[in-house]
Design a protein around this motif. Sequence first.
Motif, PDB file in Angstrom:
ATOM      1  N   GLU A 253       1.330  -1.337   0.040  1.00  0.00           N
ATOM      2  CA  GLU A 253      -0.063   0.037   0.418  1.00  0.00           C
ATOM      3  C   GLU A 253       0.925   1.134  -0.437  1.00  0.00           C
ATOM      4  O   GLU A 253       1.549   1.458   0.644  1.00  0.00           O
ATOM      5  N   ALA A 254       0.720   1.930  -1.268  1.00  0.00           N
ATOM      6  CA  ALA A 254       1.682   3.306  -0.688  1.00  0.00           C
ATOM      7  C   ALA A 254       0.018   4.110  -0.273  1.00  0.00           C
ATOM      8  O   ALA A 254      -0.833   4.436  -0.799  1.00  0.00           O
ATOM      9  N   ASP A 255       0.327   5.512  -0.085  1.00  0.00           N
ATOM     10  CA  ASP A 255      -0.904   6.479   0.365  1.00  0.00           C
ATOM     11  C   ASP A 255       0.285   7.651   0.563  1.00  0.00           C
ATOM     12  O   ASP A 255       1.487   8.850   1.098  1.00  0.00           O
ATOM     13  N   SER A 256      -0.040   8.888  -0.985  1.00  0.00           N
ATOM     14  CA  SER A 256       0.110  10.095  -0.816  1.00  0.00           C
ATOM     15  C   SER A 256      -0.909  11.464  -0.761  1.00  0.00           C
ATOM     16  O   SER A 256      -0.740  12.563  -1.196  1.00  0.00           O
ATOM     17  N   SER A 257      -2.033  11.575  -0.182  1.00  0.00           N
ATOM     18  CA  SER A 257      -3.317  11.477  -0.018  1.00  0.00           C
ATOM     19  C   SER A 257      -2.596  13.012   1.296  1.00  0.00           C
ATOM     20  O   SER A 257      -1.796  12.704   1.798  1.00  0.00           O
TER      21      SER A 257
END
Length: 329
Positions: A253-257
């Motif tokens: 999982e990658a999260d740049s929010s």
Amino acid sequence: MAANMNKLDLRVRDALSAAEQRKRDDEAFVAGGDAKVWRSAPSAGVSKLVAEQLSHIGIDADALKRERAAARADSERRLTTQREDAVANSGGRAESVERILDDFRASFDDLVVSPGEATTHYQTLDSPLQIWADDGIDLESSSIQPYRSQAKVRMEASYYTSFFDAYLAGEERLLHFQYLWGNPRQDAPAVLSVNAVVALNGFCYAQSEGGVTGGGSALLDLEPTVDLIQAWTQPISSVPPQPAQSYRVARVEADSSGFFNDDQTTYAVVYRGVAVGCEQVFVPPGQYLIIDVALRFYSATIDGKVNADFATGLFSVQSPFVQLVVVFP
């Protein structure tokens, strides 16, 4: 596959075809019923307005873009290095998996008793009848052979937007290994315990794009499952679900929010075996049970992408055998 299928009578072939169509229909329904959110696209001047506001607070929008582009190129280089290392070690990991599977199978084989009049039997199904994949999975090759059946597959999912434009979706795709067991008794039902083994050797990653006004996210789950399909019902149906029928072996999982977030890349070398199964499965006299062993790929992306590689080098997805404990009450 054809050689195995030709040995079956018409009734069983029809049941297998119906089971495959049912799985495809079910998965098409899931894909078509995913929750979606669509935000209206901004007007043509919004991007210009953002650049002007950044300039007012002393941020050069073009310099920011160049910095992000350089960071993305560096991230891609590092990801390529990690992937190449995983491929280089895929042979050694494949040999290790084979040894583990051989030991696991031998421990079960020690339990085998002669059929005769015994009420409990231990059986191993060493080959699936067919291997197939849903749309969205690239099945590069497959082989069916005793204790060595495998598939080489790739899966990639992505969705990119511009500024506020966004699309939220979860997609489910499965790789199937389908086995068949028939109750040999015409005078008695059978009660089964089923354990299906799935072994994975591959490389997966998730990438999300950062941004000034909000970035993206990407998620990939890998989950071996087993579905037991009752060929004797009209229409064919699955046995009620049980907790041990599926097991998530990996999540990337990658999260740049959020605001002013950088790109993010997450990767995993997926190298393990797992057993999934069901207990107390009733099979009427003379009837067939279709054992659908699958690897479920679940992905959700917004301004990002996910990738699963089980094809390069000696990467693969294996379904080497299904073990049964059969009781005739």
